[in-house]
Write a protein that holds these residues in place. Structure first.
Motif, PDB file in Angstrom:
ATOM      1  N   LEU A   8       0.825  -1.206   0.000  1.00  0.00           N
ATOM      2  CA  LEU A   8       0.000   0.000   0.000  1.00  0.00           C
ATOM      3  C   LEU A   8       0.864   1.263   0.000  1.00  0.00           C
ATOM      4  O   LEU A   8       0.544   2.233  -0.674  1.00  0.00           O
ATOM      5  N   SER A   9       1.985   1.247   0.739  1.00  0.00           N
ATOM      6  CA  SER A   9       2.846   2.423   0.767  1.00  0.00           C
ATOM      7  C   SER A   9       3.508   2.637  -0.590  1.00  0.00           C
ATOM      8  O   SER A   9       3.695   3.768  -1.028  1.00  0.00           O
ATOM      9  N   ARG A  10       3.851   1.548  -1.276  1.00  0.00           N
ATOM     10  CA  ARG A  10       4.423   1.688  -2.614  1.00  0.00           C
ATOM     11  C   ARG A  10       3.382   2.219  -3.596  1.00  0.00           C
ATOM     12  O   ARG A  10       3.671   3.072  -4.429  1.00  0.00           O
ATOM     13  N   LEU A  11       2.150   1.727  -3.496  1.00  0.00           N
ATOM     14  CA  LEU A  11       1.090   2.206  -4.381  1.00  0.00           C
ATOM     15  C   LEU A  11       0.786   3.688  -4.145  1.00  0.00           C
ATOM     16  O   LEU A  11       0.494   4.424  -5.087  1.00  0.00           O
ATOM     17  N   ALA A  12       0.844   4.111  -2.899  1.00  0.00           N
ATOM     18  CA  ALA A  12       0.556   5.504  -2.565  1.00  0.00           C
ATOM     19  C   ALA A  12       1.790   6.393  -2.717  1.00  0.00           C
ATOM     20  O   ALA A  12       1.693   7.602  -2.576  1.00  0.00           O
ATOM     21  N   ALA A  13       2.929   5.788  -3.001  1.00  0.00           N
ATOM     22  CA  ALA A  13       4.194   6.518  -3.179  1.00  0.00           C
ATOM     23  C   ALA A  13       4.550   7.318  -1.936  1.00  0.00           C
ATOM     24  O   ALA A  13       4.889   8.496  -2.001  1.00  0.00           O
ATOM     25  N   ILE A  14       4.424   6.676  -0.762  1.00  0.00           N
ATOM     26  CA  ILE A  14       4.790   7.319   0.500  1.00  0.00           C
ATOM     27  C   ILE A  14       5.694   6.390   1.294  1.00  0.00           C
ATOM     28  O   ILE A  14       5.728   5.183   1.065  1.00  0.00           O
ATOM     29  N   ARG A  15       6.439   6.978   2.211  1.00  0.00           N
ATOM     30  CA  ARG A  15       7.266   6.192   3.124  1.00  0.00           C
ATOM     31  C   ARG A  15       6.565   6.131   4.464  1.00  0.00           C
ATOM     32  O   ARG A  15       6.041   7.126   4.949  1.00  0.00           O
ATOM     33  N   ILE A  16       6.577   4.960   5.064  1.00  0.00           N
ATOM     34  CA  ILE A  16       5.900   4.753   6.342  1.00  0.00           C
ATOM     35  C   ILE A  16       6.943   4.332   7.370  1.00  0.00           C
ATOM     36  O   ILE A  16       7.715   3.399   7.142  1.00  0.00           O
ATOM     37  N   ARG A  17       6.935   5.034   8.512  1.00  0.00           N
ATOM     38  CA  ARG A  17       7.835   4.653   9.608  1.00  0.00           C
ATOM     39  C   ARG A  17       7.310   3.394  10.277  1.00  0.00           C
ATOM     40  O   ARG A  17       6.163   2.991  10.099  1.00  0.00           O
ATOM     41  N   LYS A  18       8.137   2.760  11.073  1.00  0.00           N
ATOM     42  CA  LYS A  18       7.767   1.492  11.725  1.00  0.00           C
ATOM     43  C   LYS A  18       6.574   1.688  12.666  1.00  0.00           C
ATOM     44  O   LYS A  18       5.654   0.869  12.685  1.00  0.00           O
ATOM     45  N   ASP A  19       6.579   2.766  13.462  1.00  0.00           N
ATOM     46  CA  ASP A  19       5.456   2.997  14.374  1.00  0.00           C
ATOM     47  C   ASP A  19       4.171   3.288  13.614  1.00  0.00           C
ATOM     48  O   ASP A  19       3.085   2.872  14.018  1.00  0.00           O
ATOM     49  N   GLU A  20       4.267   3.995  12.489  1.00  0.00           N
ATOM     50  CA  GLU A  20       3.100   4.237  11.656  1.00  0.00           C
ATOM     51  C   GLU A  20       2.608   2.947  11.017  1.00  0.00           C
ATOM     52  O   GLU A  20       1.409   2.731  10.888  1.00  0.00           O
ATOM     53  N   GLU A  21       3.538   2.082  10.635  1.00  0.00           N
ATOM     54  CA  GLU A  21       3.172   0.816  10.003  1.00  0.00           C
ATOM     55  C   GLU A  21       2.347  -0.046  10.954  1.00  0.00           C
ATOM     56  O   GLU A  21       1.353  -0.650  10.542  1.00  0.00           O
ATOM     57  N   ASP A  22       2.724  -0.078  12.240  1.00  0.00           N
ATOM     58  CA  ASP A  22       1.949  -0.852  13.218  1.00  0.00           C
ATOM     59  C   ASP A  22       0.533  -0.293  13.372  1.00  0.00           C
ATOM     60  O   ASP A  22      -0.438  -1.054  13.425  1.00  0.00           O
ATOM     61  N   LEU A  23       0.421   1.037  13.423  1.00  0.00           N
ATOM     62  CA  LEU A  23      -0.888   1.666  13.549  1.00  0.00           C
ATOM     63  C   LEU A  23      -1.744   1.391  12.312  1.00  0.00           C
ATOM     64  O   LEU A  23      -2.925   1.047  12.430  1.00  0.00           O
ATOM     65  N   ILE A  24      -1.150   1.507  11.141  1.00  0.00           N
ATOM     66  CA  ILE A  24      -1.880   1.255   9.896  1.00  0.00           C
ATOM     67  C   ILE A  24      -2.302  -0.203   9.817  1.00  0.00           C
ATOM     68  O   ILE A  24      -3.420  -0.508   9.396  1.00  0.00           O
TER      69      ILE A  24
END
Length: 88
Positions: A8-24
Motif C-alpha cells: 500500500l505504501s508503494r502504491l501511494a508513493a509514501i514512506r511509512i515509519r515502523k510505528d506508523e506501520e503498526d498503527l496502519i
C-alpha cells in the motif's frame, strides 16, 4: 482480503515509519473485520418502497403573476435569456 502495508505504501508513493506501520496494520485489520461482517449481512428479497404510493397534490395554491411585470425587472431580455440586476 489480505492487505500489505508495504504494498500500500508503494502504491501511494509514501514512506511509512515502523510505528506508523503498526498503527496502519491495526486499522487495516479492523477494516477487514468490518468488511467481513458486511459480507454476512442478508439483504431482504422484497423491494424497498422509498416514496408513498397514491395521488399527491399540493395543498397551497401557486401565485398567479403577470410575466410582463416580471420581465421588466431584468436589465436586458434577448430571446429566452434574461440578464437581471445583481440584487433583486
Amino acid at each position: 482480503m489480505k492487505y500489505s502495508t508495504t504494498k500500500l505504501s508503494r502504491l501511494a508513493a509514501i514512506r511509512i515509519r515502523k510505528d506508523e506501520e503498526d498503527l496502519i496494520r491495526k486499522k487495516l485489520e479492523a477494516l477487514e473485520e468490518l468488511l467481513s461482517r458486511l459480507d454476512s449481512v442478508e439483504v431482504p428479497k422484497e423491494a424497498f418502497v422509498l416514496a408513498p404510493e397514491g395521488y399527491h397534490e399540493r395543498e397551497d395554491v401557486p401565485v398567479q403573476f403577470e410575466s410582463d411585470e416580471v420581465l421588466k425587472t431584468f436589465n436586458s431580455v434577448k430571446d429566452r435569456y434574461v440578464k437581471g440586476p445583481r440584487t433583486l
